[in-house]
Design an enzyme around this catalytic site. Structure first.
Site, PDB file in Angstrom:
ATOM      1  CE  LYS A 275       1.174   3.867  16.410  1.00  0.00           C
ATOM      2  NZ  LYS A 275       0.868   2.648  16.393  1.00  0.00           N
TER       3      LYS A 275
ATOM      4  CG  ASP B  16      -0.333  -0.369   2.493  1.00  0.00           C
ATOM      5  OD1 ASP B  16       0.928  -0.306   2.504  1.00  0.00           O
ATOM      6  OD2 ASP B  16      -1.296  -0.629   3.433  1.00  0.00           O
TER       7      ASP B  16
ATOM      8  CG  ASP C  85       0.273   3.782   4.253  1.00  0.00           C
ATOM      9  OD1 ASP C  85      -0.532   3.295   3.927  1.00  0.00           O
ATOM     10  OD2 ASP C  85       0.146   3.576   5.954  1.00  0.00           O
TER      11      ASP C  85
HETATM   12  P1  GTP Z   1      -5.301  -1.742   8.011  1.00  0.00           P
HETATM   13  O1  GTP Z   1      -6.330  -2.814   8.270  1.00  0.00           O
HETATM   14  O2  GTP Z   1      -5.937  -0.719   7.424  1.00  0.00           O
HETATM   15  O3  GTP Z   1      -4.108  -1.307   9.030  1.00  0.00           O
HETATM   16  O4  GTP Z   1      -4.667  -2.189   6.762  1.00  0.00           O
HETATM   17  P2  GTP Z   1      -3.550  -3.444   6.295  1.00  0.00           P
HETATM   18  O5  GTP Z   1      -3.721  -4.356   7.370  1.00  0.00           O
HETATM   19  O6  GTP Z   1      -3.770  -3.838   4.792  1.00  0.00           O
HETATM   20  O7  GTP Z   1      -2.295  -2.634   6.666  1.00  0.00           O
HETATM   21  P3  GTP Z   1      -0.877  -2.836   7.265  1.00  0.00           P
HETATM   22  O8  GTP Z   1      -0.213  -1.434   6.925  1.00  0.00           O
HETATM   23  O9  GTP Z   1      -1.067  -3.106   8.544  1.00  0.00           O
HETATM   24  O10 GTP Z   1       0.013  -3.493   6.288  1.00  0.00           O
HETATM   25  C1  GTP Z   1       1.274  -3.329   5.436  1.00  0.00           C
HETATM   26  C2  GTP Z   1       0.962  -4.186   4.373  1.00  0.00           C
HETATM   27  O11 GTP Z   1       0.989  -5.578   4.616  1.00  0.00           O
HETATM   28  C3  GTP Z   1      -0.172  -4.206   3.327  1.00  0.00           C
HETATM   29  O12 GTP Z   1      -0.003  -4.025   1.985  1.00  0.00           O
HETATM   30  C4  GTP Z   1      -1.118  -5.479   3.760  1.00  0.00           C
HETATM   31  O13 GTP Z   1      -1.889  -5.803   2.606  1.00  0.00           O
HETATM   32  C5  GTP Z   1       0.079  -6.156   3.945  1.00  0.00           C
HETATM   33  N1  GTP Z   1      -0.207  -7.456   5.183  1.00  0.00           N
HETATM   34  C6  GTP Z   1      -0.800  -6.831   6.360  1.00  0.00           C
HETATM   35  N2  GTP Z   1      -0.795  -8.073   7.319  1.00  0.00           N
HETATM   36  C7  GTP Z   1      -0.610  -9.035   6.266  1.00  0.00           C
HETATM   37  C8  GTP Z   1      -0.722 -10.672   6.191  1.00  0.00           C
HETATM   38  O14 GTP Z   1      -1.311 -11.193   7.245  1.00  0.00           O
HETATM   39  N3  GTP Z   1      -0.696 -11.309   5.388  1.00  0.00           N
HETATM   40  C9  GTP Z   1      -0.254 -10.681   3.882  1.00  0.00           C
HETATM   41  N4  GTP Z   1       0.094 -11.351   2.848  1.00  0.00           N
HETATM   42  N5  GTP Z   1       0.008  -9.176   3.794  1.00  0.00           N
HETATM   43  C10 GTP Z   1      -0.467  -8.633   5.096  1.00  0.00           C
END
Ligand code: GTP
Length: 360
Positions: free
Chosen positions: A157, A106, A217
């Site tokens: 944080k 993202d 982001d």
């Molecule tokens: P929020 O629920 O809005 O925080 O979004 P998110 O979980 O998609 O984003 P976060 O910033 O926590 O994750 C960063 C990146 O890692 C994003 O591109 C997510 O799609 C990816 N990501 C997060 N958790 C996982 C997971 O358990 N498996 C995989 N394959 N990708 C993950």
């Protein structure tokens, strides 16, 4: 060079736009977000790309297939349960032999991945984390480094008096395959909270690579909207400067008395009626109709949206197939697919309206 893109998160911050449209497939200048990430990787020498998903997001594979159309080789790895960022990479271990890149799916950035890899190799690092500066670091995990780039500590944080740097984790890493041994199999595991602090505690060479290249982001509605605007304003090298009126798309009908103040991108088969006013940055998706005297100002409108006469859409995101009736007013709102906003209705500024809702 192989790269892994993490596209398996829940995207809770982008609700109500997801999950009808997975985050990776959200339109940015009317094209899926993930396409920009793949093209950038490819241009920096990574063309074997693994997409890790925690659930099967069919739309991604349907659109990108084996990647040939982008000149890349794509492989899809699906987790049976969500494994977290590092767990997802562990799950793909079988396909990773040498030094590889990991990208949060993202992040939109102009970071030079090839330079990042060269830095990693020159330092003989086990892991290298790209850093980006932010104006207000208090909401992020900060990374303090020595003068040579070696990571000294991670600060999650921090309180204002603890802030010693404005550099945050930019969500792009270079890793040696050996570090995968530090990730337990079959367990949810995070890079930021678990793997990197663990490597540091073990005295492994963890380095950080600062870059002031364009970075955002796009995982919140505010940032998603900002990304479109930034690209239209030419802030990224990937989308050369627009800055003026931009009109594209076949089959569009724009009334000569409509007023379009750039930068505005209009996709195919749109209709913009008499005296409608569009003030950029704004993106109008395919098949959308904007009624007489309507005002659209700093917005991203997806496909097949109908905006009625005299309606106002400001600082807002409107997903596919929404209907905004005459005279309604949206301000800093986010609408999921197929929302109906009835005549003269004005949801509170900042509203997040779930798919299929009718607002009156
Ligand atoms: P929020 O629920 O809005 O925080 O979004 P998110 O979980 O998609 O984003 P976060 O910033 O926590 O994750 C960063 C990146 O890692 C994003 O591109 C997510 O799609 C990816 N990501 C997060 N958790 C996982 C997971 O358990 N498996 C995989 N394959 N990708 C993950």
């Amino acid at each position: 060079m192989k790269a892994i893109i993490l596209v398996g998160g829940e995207a809770t911050r982008l609700r109500p736009l997801t999950p009808d449209t997975p985050k990776a497939m959200m339109p940015v200048l009317n094209a899926p977000f993930l396409g920009y990430v793949i093209r950038r990787l490819k241009s920096h020498g990574a063309d074997e790309i693994i997409l890790t998903q925690s659930h099967y997001a069919r739309a991604i594979k349907d659109h990108f297939g084996d990647g040939k159309s982008l000149g890349a080789k794509l492989k899809y790895v699906i987790e049976s349960v969500q494994m977290g960022t590092a767990g997802a990479v562990k799950n793909s271990e079988a396909w990773l032999g040498k030094t590889f890149l990991v990208l949060n799916g993202d992040v939109f950035t102009d970071l030079d991945d090839a330079a990042l890899v060269a830095f990693h190799q020159a330092k003989k690092a086990a892991a290298t984390i790209a850093l980006t500066p932010v104006a207000d670091p208090s909401a992020y995990g900060l990374i303090e480094t020595e003068a040579d780039g070696r990571v000294r500590r991670f600060l999650e944080k921090p309180r204002p008096e603890e802030i010693t740097t404005n550099m945050i984790n930019a969500g792009t890493y270079v890793l040696e395959p050996e570090v995968l041994k530090r990730i337990p199999s079959g367990t949810k595991f995070s890079f930021e909270r678990e793997l990197f602090p663990d490597l540091l505690a073990r005295g492994e060479p963890v380095y950080a690579y600062p870059s002031d290249a364009y970075w955002i982001d796009m995982g919140t509605p505010e940032n998603y909207l900002k990304l479109s605007g930034d690209l239209l304003l030419g802030k990224s090298r990937q989308c050369p400067s627009a800055k003026t009126k931009v009109i594209s798309g076949e089959g569009r009908r724009i009334h000569p008395e409509a007023e379009i103040k750039g930068p505005v991108l209009v996709d195919r088969n749109c209709t913009i009626a008499r005296k409608a006013k569009i003030t950029g940055p704004a993106v109008i998706g395919a098949g959308t109709t904007i009624g007489e005297g309507a005002l659209v100002d700093n917005a991203v409108i997806w496909q097949k949206v109908s905006i009625g006469q005299g309606a106002t859409v400001k600082n807002s995101i409107v997903a596919n197939s929404c209907r905004l009736d005459d005279g309604c007013r949206l301000e800093s709102a986010v609408l999921g697919d197929s929302v109906i906003v009835k005549r003269q209705a004005a949801p509170a500024p900042g509203s997040r309206i779930p798919p299929g809702t009718t607002v009156s």
